[in-house]
Design a protein around this motif. Sequence first.
Motif, PDB file in Angstrom:
ATOM      1  N   LEU A  76      43.507  49.227  39.430  1.00 49.30           N
ATOM      2  CA  LEU A  76      43.534  50.312  40.422  1.00 49.30           C
ATOM      3  C   LEU A  76      42.604  49.979  41.579  1.00 49.30           C
ATOM      4  CD1 LEU A  76      43.470  53.513  38.168  1.00 49.30           C
ATOM      5  CD2 LEU A  76      45.431  52.505  39.337  1.00 49.30           C
ATOM      6  N   GLN A  77      41.652  49.058  41.345  1.00 52.97           N
ATOM      7  CA  GLN A  77      40.720  48.642  42.399  1.00 52.97           C
ATOM      8  C   GLN A  77      40.991  47.177  42.775  1.00 52.97           C
ATOM      9  OE1 GLN A  77      36.668  50.331  42.114  1.00 52.97           O
ATOM     10  NE2 GLN A  77      37.220  51.020  40.065  1.00 52.97           N
ATOM     11  N   GLU A  78      42.267  46.874  42.877  1.00 50.92           N
ATOM     12  CA  GLU A  78      42.689  45.490  43.102  1.00 50.92           C
ATOM     13  C   GLU A  78      42.023  44.857  44.320  1.00 50.92           C
ATOM     14  OE1 GLU A  78      46.937  45.027  43.136  1.00 50.92           O
ATOM     15  OE2 GLU A  78      46.816  43.159  44.242  1.00 50.92           O
ATOM     16  N   ARG A  79      41.855  45.634  45.394  1.00 48.82           N
ATOM     17  CA  ARG A  79      41.324  45.071  46.643  1.00 48.82           C
ATOM     18  C   ARG A  79      39.941  44.459  46.433  1.00 48.82           C
ATOM     19  NH1 ARG A  79      40.793  49.139  51.449  1.00 48.82           N
ATOM     20  NH2 ARG A  79      38.961  49.544  50.194  1.00 48.82           N
ATOM     21  N   GLU A  80      39.125  45.066  45.561  1.00 53.45           N
ATOM     22  CA  GLU A  80      37.790  44.512  45.304  1.00 53.45           C
ATOM     23  C   GLU A  80      37.786  43.605  44.074  1.00 53.45           C
ATOM     24  OE1 GLU A  80      38.208  47.911  45.461  1.00 53.45           O
ATOM     25  OE2 GLU A  80      37.457  48.309  47.475  1.00 53.45           O
ATOM     26  N   VAL A  81      38.636  43.927  43.101  1.00 46.81           N
ATOM     27  CA  VAL A  81      38.589  43.225  41.819  1.00 46.81           C
ATOM     28  C   VAL A  81      39.104  41.781  41.941  1.00 46.81           C
ATOM     29  CG1 VAL A  81      40.493  43.324  40.122  1.00 46.81           C
ATOM     30  CG2 VAL A  81      38.402  44.507  39.692  1.00 46.81           C
ATOM     31  N   VAL A  82      40.083  41.562  42.787  1.00 45.47           N
ATOM     32  CA  VAL A  82      40.603  40.192  42.953  1.00 45.47           C
ATOM     33  C   VAL A  82      39.521  39.277  43.538  1.00 45.47           C
ATOM     34  CG1 VAL A  82      42.300  38.780  44.184  1.00 45.47           C
ATOM     35  CG2 VAL A  82      43.035  40.822  42.937  1.00 45.47           C
ATOM     36  N   PRO A  83      38.841  39.658  44.634  1.00 49.77           N
ATOM     37  CA  PRO A  83      37.746  38.800  45.131  1.00 49.77           C
ATOM     38  C   PRO A  83      36.606  38.635  44.113  1.00 49.77           C
ATOM     39  CG  PRO A  83      38.316  40.463  46.769  1.00 49.77           C
ATOM     40  CD  PRO A  83      39.110  40.781  45.542  1.00 49.77           C
ATOM     41  N   LEU A  84      36.309  39.690  43.334  1.00 50.87           N
ATOM     42  CA  LEU A  84      35.262  39.563  42.315  1.00 50.87           C
ATOM     43  C   LEU A  84      35.642  38.500  41.279  1.00 50.87           C
ATOM     44  CD1 LEU A  84      32.676  40.475  40.800  1.00 50.87           C
ATOM     45  CD2 LEU A  84      34.113  42.186  39.633  1.00 50.87           C
ATOM     46  N   MET A  85      36.879  38.566  40.799  1.00 45.86           N
ATOM     47  CA  MET A  85      37.305  37.588  39.786  1.00 45.86           C
ATOM     48  C   MET A  85      37.271  36.176  40.371  1.00 45.86           C
ATOM     49  SD  MET A  85      40.315  39.565  37.645  1.00 45.86           S
ATOM     50  CE  MET A  85      41.383  39.925  39.010  1.00 45.86           C
ATOM     51  N   GLN A  86      37.694  36.037  41.621  1.00 51.60           N
ATOM     52  CA  GLN A  86      37.679  34.706  42.250  1.00 51.60           C
ATOM     53  C   GLN A  86      36.250  34.184  42.378  1.00 51.60           C
ATOM     54  OE1 GLN A  86      40.628  32.968  43.015  1.00 51.60           O
ATOM     55  NE2 GLN A  86      39.021  31.390  42.959  1.00 51.60           N
ATOM     56  N   ARG A  87      35.335  35.078  42.752  1.00 55.12           N
ATOM     57  CA  ARG A  87      33.919  34.691  42.911  1.00 55.12           C
ATOM     58  C   ARG A  87      33.339  34.222  41.569  1.00 55.12           C
ATOM     59  NH1 ARG A  87      28.896  36.141  45.409  1.00 55.12           N
ATOM     60  NH2 ARG A  87      27.820  34.201  44.954  1.00 55.12           N
ATOM     61  N   LEU A  88      33.672  34.947  40.502  1.00 59.73           N
ATOM     62  CA  LEU A  88      33.153  34.585  39.170  1.00 59.73           C
ATOM     63  C   LEU A  88      33.755  33.252  38.704  1.00 59.73           C
ATOM     64  CD1 LEU A  88      33.298  38.153  37.583  1.00 59.73           C
ATOM     65  CD2 LEU A  88      31.214  36.857  38.074  1.00 59.73           C
ATOM     66  N   LEU A  89      35.038  33.061  38.972  1.00 62.69           N
ATOM     67  CA  LEU A  89      35.674  31.775  38.618  1.00 62.69           C
ATOM     68  C   LEU A  89      34.993  30.631  39.369  1.00 62.69           C
ATOM     69  CD1 LEU A  89      39.441  32.820  38.785  1.00 62.69           C
ATOM     70  CD2 LEU A  89      38.232  32.092  36.713  1.00 62.69           C
ATOM     71  N   ASP A  90      34.748  30.845  40.659  1.00 58.31           N
ATOM     72  CA  ASP A  90      34.129  29.794  41.479  1.00 58.31           C
ATOM     73  C   ASP A  90      32.738  29.442  40.949  1.00 58.31           C
ATOM     74  OD1 ASP A  90      36.379  29.826  43.012  1.00 58.31           O
ATOM     75  OD2 ASP A  90      35.498  30.972  44.667  1.00 58.31           O
ATOM     76  N   ASP A  91      32.072  30.412  40.334  1.00 59.75           N
ATOM     77  CA  ASP A  91      30.733  30.179  39.770  1.00 59.75           C
ATOM     78  C   ASP A  91      30.791  29.574  38.365  1.00 59.75           C
ATOM     79  OD1 ASP A  91      29.443  31.068  41.942  1.00 59.75           O
ATOM     80  OD2 ASP A  91      28.498  32.801  40.987  1.00 59.75           O
ATOM     81  N   GLY A  92      31.982  29.337  37.859  1.00 62.18           N
ATOM     82  CA  GLY A  92      32.108  28.661  36.572  1.00 62.18           C
ATOM     83  C   GLY A  92      32.261  29.586  35.375  1.00 62.18           C
ATOM     84  N   TYR A  93      32.386  30.901  35.610  1.00 64.26           N
ATOM     85  CA  TYR A  93      32.610  31.817  34.483  1.00 64.26           C
ATOM     86  C   TYR A  93      34.068  31.719  34.014  1.00 64.26           C
ATOM     87  CZ  TYR A  93      28.149  34.061  35.452  1.00 64.26           C
ATOM     88  OH  TYR A  93      26.818  34.288  35.625  1.00 64.26           O
ATOM     89  N   ARG A  94      34.256  31.971  32.721  1.00 68.65           N
ATOM     90  CA  ARG A  94      35.608  32.151  32.195  1.00 68.65           C
ATOM     91  C   ARG A  94      35.876  33.651  32.279  1.00 68.65           C
ATOM     92  NH1 ARG A  94      37.356  29.676  26.488  1.00 68.65           N
ATOM     93  NH2 ARG A  94      37.379  27.790  27.730  1.00 68.65           N
ATOM     94  N   VAL A  95      36.927  34.026  32.973  1.00 67.10           N
ATOM     95  CA  VAL A  95      37.146  35.445  33.283  1.00 67.10           C
ATOM     96  C   VAL A  95      38.356  35.979  32.527  1.00 67.10           C
ATOM     97  CG1 VAL A  95      37.604  37.113  35.131  1.00 67.10           C
ATOM     98  CG2 VAL A  95      36.143  35.125  35.584  1.00 67.10           C
ATOM     99  N   LEU A  96      38.132  37.073  31.800  1.00 70.88           N
ATOM    100  CA  LEU A  96      39.213  37.800  31.130  1.00 70.88           C
ATOM    101  C   LEU A  96      39.485  39.081  31.916  1.00 70.88           C
ATOM    102  CD1 LEU A  96      37.938  37.759  27.397  1.00 70.88           C
ATOM    103  CD2 LEU A  96      39.265  35.998  28.581  1.00 70.88           C
ATOM    104  N   LEU A  97      40.747  39.450  32.039  1.00 68.85           N
ATOM    105  CA  LEU A  97      41.114  40.728  32.643  1.00 68.85           C
ATOM    106  C   LEU A  97      41.880  41.529  31.610  1.00 68.85           C
ATOM    107  CD1 LEU A  97      41.603  42.680  35.100  1.00 68.85           C
ATOM    108  CD2 LEU A  97      43.749  41.416  35.461  1.00 68.85           C
ATOM    109  N   GLU A  98      41.336  42.684  31.244  1.00 72.94           N
ATOM    110  CA  GLU A  98      42.004  43.572  30.280  1.00 72.94           C
ATOM    111  C   GLU A  98      42.695  44.672  31.082  1.00 72.94           C
ATOM    112  OE1 GLU A  98      41.020  43.640  26.622  1.00 72.94           O
ATOM    113  OE2 GLU A  98      42.545  45.154  26.273  1.00 72.94           O
ATOM    114  N   THR A  99      44.016  44.767  30.964  1.00 75.23           N
ATOM    115  CA  THR A  99      44.760  45.701  31.819  1.00 75.23           C
ATOM    116  C   THR A  99      45.857  46.405  31.028  1.00 75.23           C
ATOM    117  OG1 THR A  99      46.215  45.832  33.754  1.00 75.23           O
ATOM    118  CG2 THR A  99      46.136  43.709  32.625  1.00 75.23           C
TER     119      THR A  99
END
Length: 227
Positions: A76-99
């Motif tokens: 529901l907060q896609e506009r902010e959540v997509v850049p957040l996930m990209q930022r975390l990926l770029d920092d080397g985190y493994r990112v899970l999205l539960e939806t």
Amino acid sequence: MQVTEIYKSLQGESTYTGLPCVFVRLTGCNLRCTWCDSEYTFQGGRKLTVEEVHDEVSRLSPNGGLVEITGGEPMLQEREVVPLMQRLLDDGYRVLLETSGERLLERVPARVIKIVDVKCPDSGEGDTFCLENLEALTAHDEIKFVLSSRADYDFAREFTERHRLAEQVNAVLFSPAFRKDAAGARTSSQCLLDPQELAEWMIADNVPARLALQVHKLIWDPATKGV
Ligand code: SF4
């Protein structure tokens, strides 16, 4: 973005179960599942920037690791959540999205591991799954059915077979729902559907799915938040 809580615990309901994980739990959901254990996310929370969320994740897990974006419904907060996930990926985190699977997932970065619910009839939110999301699934994603009855099991089994889910994703998860008011005893007897009964159905039908228990509810009091 509106955030209910950010905390570190163990991942509890996927093939990543048991791994240390930072949870970013976003506020708000457009569904109302009958057994929802996250109603406290429907309102409130605090407004944080993508940068502030990122900084809190870095503080809790400075050397990378697993981060799960959850809710409520995070998309529901896609506009902010997509850049957040990209930022975390770029920092080397493994990112899970539960939806919940109700929102379109086409803009989710490819490296994010999507754990996508398909709501079953007795959740009260059956028929909300966005079928176009089947096209967005990749081999590292997971599909989860939360089950509270035999009718839910039959639906999940039939949906899994009809869409050949086991051939598309890393895991198909069949997870017995916990009672919404579960508290105190840390046992599977607090499930709406007996895991033993579910296991026996799955064995008899040779279902290409994995029985998944919410292990955090067997480790901590099921009513505990922030674990
Ligand atoms: S989608 Fe998730 S947060 Fe929303 S009502 Fe259902 S279980 Fe609760």
